[in-house]
Design a protein around this motif. Sequence first.
Motif, PDB file in Angstrom:
ATOM      1  N   SER A 118      18.306  34.929  11.521  1.00  0.00           N
ATOM      2  CA  SER A 118      18.085  33.509  11.828  1.00  0.00           C
ATOM      3  C   SER A 118      19.139  32.625  11.166  1.00  0.00           C
ATOM      4  O   SER A 118      19.640  31.679  11.782  1.00  0.00           O
ATOM      5  N   VAL A 119      19.489  32.922   9.950  1.00  0.00           N
ATOM      6  CA  VAL A 119      20.491  32.140   9.228  1.00  0.00           C
ATOM      7  C   VAL A 119      21.870  32.360   9.837  1.00  0.00           C
ATOM      8  O   VAL A 119      22.608  31.408  10.120  1.00  0.00           O
ATOM      9  N   CYS A 120      22.207  33.597  10.082  1.00  0.00           N
ATOM     10  CA  CYS A 120      23.516  33.921  10.642  1.00  0.00           C
ATOM     11  C   CYS A 120      23.698  33.263  12.010  1.00  0.00           C
ATOM     12  O   CYS A 120      24.750  32.683  12.297  1.00  0.00           O
ATOM     13  N   ASN A 121      22.672  33.315  12.838  1.00  0.00           N
ATOM     14  CA  ASN A 121      22.758  32.707  14.168  1.00  0.00           C
ATOM     15  C   ASN A 121      23.007  31.212  14.086  1.00  0.00           C
ATOM     16  O   ASN A 121      23.795  30.658  14.862  1.00  0.00           O
ATOM     17  N   MET A 122      22.337  30.524  13.165  1.00  0.00           N
ATOM     18  CA  MET A 122      22.554  29.082  13.007  1.00  0.00           C
ATOM     19  C   MET A 122      23.983  28.783  12.559  1.00  0.00           C
ATOM     20  O   MET A 122      24.613  27.847  13.044  1.00  0.00           O
ATOM     21  N   VAL A 123      24.485  29.586  11.637  1.00  0.00           N
ATOM     22  CA  VAL A 123      25.837  29.364  11.133  1.00  0.00           C
ATOM     23  C   VAL A 123      26.860  29.596  12.245  1.00  0.00           C
ATOM     24  O   VAL A 123      27.751  28.765  12.463  1.00  0.00           O
ATOM     25  N   ILE A 124      26.717  30.685  12.967  1.00  0.00           N
ATOM     26  CA  ILE A 124      27.709  31.039  13.988  1.00  0.00           C
ATOM     27  C   ILE A 124      27.565  30.193  15.246  1.00  0.00           C
ATOM     28  O   ILE A 124      28.531  29.587  15.715  1.00  0.00           O
ATOM     29  N   SER A 125      26.390  30.113  15.817  1.00  0.00           N
ATOM     30  CA  SER A 125      26.244  29.440  17.112  1.00  0.00           C
ATOM     31  C   SER A 125      26.100  27.926  17.013  1.00  0.00           C
ATOM     32  O   SER A 125      26.450  27.204  17.938  1.00  0.00           O
ATOM     33  N   GLU A 126      25.609  27.426  15.874  1.00  0.00           N
ATOM     34  CA  GLU A 126      25.416  25.984  15.725  1.00  0.00           C
ATOM     35  C   GLU A 126      26.407  25.359  14.745  1.00  0.00           C
ATOM     36  O   GLU A 126      26.288  24.183  14.416  1.00  0.00           O
TER      37      GLU A 126
END
Length: 187
Positions: A118-126
């Motif tokens: 969840s954290v990685c996705n926010m950093v990369i995609s957002e």
Amino acid sequence: MSGDDALVVAVGSGNPNKLDAVKRAFAGFSAFDGATFVTFASPSGVSDQPVGYEETLKGADNRAMGARSGTGYGVGLESGLVPVEGTVTGYMNLTACVIYDGECFHRGVGPAFELPSSVCNMVISECCELDEAVHRAGLSENTRIGYAEGLIGILSGGAVTRADYMVPAVTMALVALTARGKGTGHA
């Protein structure tokens, strides 16, 4: 070293974890006994949350150059996400350290760990900064976790703090510095 010629080590950040990590790593090398440590809010010149090895290292370079004033060493620390095949998220977090002596960059990196999806996705995609992603994922109420125990402190249950995590990167940069014969006094 006498008080008049004390080596100044300028850390390119006001983050107390970064200062602590630098002091702890330098303490392991007798050539730096008596060094004076100062902080200087040196901008990274890269994204708030660097992605990729090159951007992470560039941020550390910029912080080290910006921190160094005249003599001594400038130290830059930058944490970023780097692509790593075979991981669940495709990325790991690592810290790069650069020590700049006015002529050369002495680089080191520390251990790496995989972030929660969840954290990685926010950093990369957002394009979200890690502190914000950790807060939004509900892992901490602290909106500046990087100034506290860091995500590594949360994930390890306090077994490893952010300062602990950064010490190896600084140590590896010191190894590069001393291997070039620069660690015997002033730059």
